[in-house]
Enzyme design. Sequence first.
Site, short mmCIF file in Angstrom:
data_model
loop_
_atom_site.label_atom_id
_atom_site.label_comp_id
_atom_site.label_asym_id
_atom_site.label_seq_id
_atom_site.Cartn_x
_atom_site.Cartn_y
_atom_site.Cartn_z
N VAL A 90 -23.69 9.42 27.16
CA VAL A 90 -24.09 8.39 28.12
C VAL A 90 -23.27 7.11 27.90
CG1 VAL A 90 -26.04 7.44 26.78
CG2 VAL A 90 -26.10 7.42 29.27
N ASP A 91 -22.88 6.87 26.67
CA ASP A 91 -22.04 5.70 26.33
C ASP A 91 -20.72 5.76 27.09
OD1 ASP A 91 -21.17 3.45 25.00
OD2 ASP A 91 -20.95 4.40 23.04
N VAL B 40 -25.55 13.69 20.93
CA VAL B 40 -24.68 13.79 19.76
C VAL B 40 -25.46 13.54 18.46
CG1 VAL B 40 -22.69 12.73 18.61
CG2 VAL B 40 -22.66 13.06 21.08
N TYR B 41 -26.43 12.63 18.48
CA TYR B 41 -27.16 12.25 17.26
C TYR B 41 -28.24 13.25 16.86
CZ TYR B 41 -24.77 7.72 16.79
OH TYR B 41 -23.84 6.72 16.60
N1 APR Z 1 -27.13 9.56 32.37
C1 APR Z 1 -28.27 9.75 31.69
N2 APR Z 1 -28.33 10.41 30.52
C2 APR Z 1 -27.17 10.91 30.03
C3 APR Z 1 -25.93 10.75 30.68
C4 APR Z 1 -25.94 10.03 31.90
N3 APR Z 1 -24.82 9.82 32.60
N4 APR Z 1 -24.98 11.36 29.94
C5 APR Z 1 -25.59 11.90 28.87
N5 APR Z 1 -26.92 11.63 28.93
C6 APR Z 1 -27.98 12.01 27.98
C7 APR Z 1 -27.77 13.21 27.10
O1 APR Z 1 -28.04 14.39 27.81
C8 APR Z 1 -28.82 12.95 26.01
O2 APR Z 1 -30.10 13.40 26.45
O3 APR Z 1 -28.16 10.94 27.07
C9 APR Z 1 -28.87 11.43 25.94
C10 APR Z 1 -28.29 10.84 24.68
O4 APR Z 1 -27.13 11.57 24.31
P1 APR Z 1 -25.80 10.88 23.78
O5 APR Z 1 -25.13 10.17 24.89
O6 APR Z 1 -25.04 11.90 23.04
O7 APR Z 1 -26.36 9.72 22.78
P2 APR Z 1 -26.91 9.82 21.26
O8 APR Z 1 -27.48 11.13 20.92
O9 APR Z 1 -27.77 8.60 21.09
O10 APR Z 1 -25.62 9.66 20.39
C11 APR Z 1 -24.93 8.43 20.37
O11 APR Z 1 -22.88 9.39 21.09
O12 APR Z 1 -21.12 9.08 22.46
C12 APR Z 1 -21.70 8.68 21.39
O13 APR Z 1 -21.00 6.40 21.29
C13 APR Z 1 -22.11 7.23 21.26
O14 APR Z 1 -21.65 7.61 18.98
C14 APR Z 1 -22.69 7.41 19.91
C15 APR Z 1 -23.49 8.68 20.02
#
Ligand code: APR
Length: 170
Positions: free
Chosen positions: A35-36, A122-123
């Site tokens: 999502v980042d 990812v986390y």
């Molecule tokens: N809109 C809504 N939700 C989303 C989107 C989007 N466009 N893209 C991904 N997601 C969801 C994923 O499916 C998941 O349920 O966001 C949730 C969180 O996943 P991640 O983005 O992987 O975040 P996180 O698990 O908190 O890990 C953070 O990931 O990319 C890196 O910079 C970020 O290092 C950090 C880590």
Amino acid sequence: MTGVVLRCEQGDITCLQVDAIVNAANSALLGGGGVDGAIHRAAGPQLLDACRALHGCPVGEARLTPGFRLPARWVIHTVGPVWQGGQRGEAGLLAACYRHCLELAGNHRLTSLAFPCISTGVYGYPRQAAAAIAVHTVTICLPRAPSIRELVFCCHSPDELAIYQGLLAA
Ligand code: APR
């Protein structure tokens, strides 16, 4: 919490027309995948410049930037915990993310806010447990952010949507 709309929907958080969307960032605040990455792509390069000026963010805390090219006016960047089995304070840190985002939103008198499922990509945080913390923490903290009238849990997958639907119906 009377009058506050608390709901979940499936979609891409970068498309939501709310005052602020929450970003599940890492502590460098310099972008990433998931999502980042989607938020940085949609907001444009000015978002990275604004994030750089913040000099990072500890796990469990939150920081505010403009949304630039996003439909949302603001982005609240928070850093969820990496799941390490559950005995390393992950639950408290995840709750702190939701609490600090709501505090920031309340301090800036925002009226609508959308959360992604912080830490569940990812986390690696287990989805059901993370969603229970999200709903519980938001329910407890919303009265301290009385400007908020609408709060959306934005789920990327149908599985996560089903989890939130179950929790919000209970
Ligand atoms: N809109 C809504 N939700 C989303 C989107 C989007 N466009 N893209 C991904 N997601 C969801 C994923 O499916 C998941 O349920 O966001 C949730 C969180 O996943 P991640 O983005 O992987 O975040 P996180 O698990 O908190 O890990 C953070 O990931 O990319 C890196 O910079 C970020 O290092 C950090 C880590």
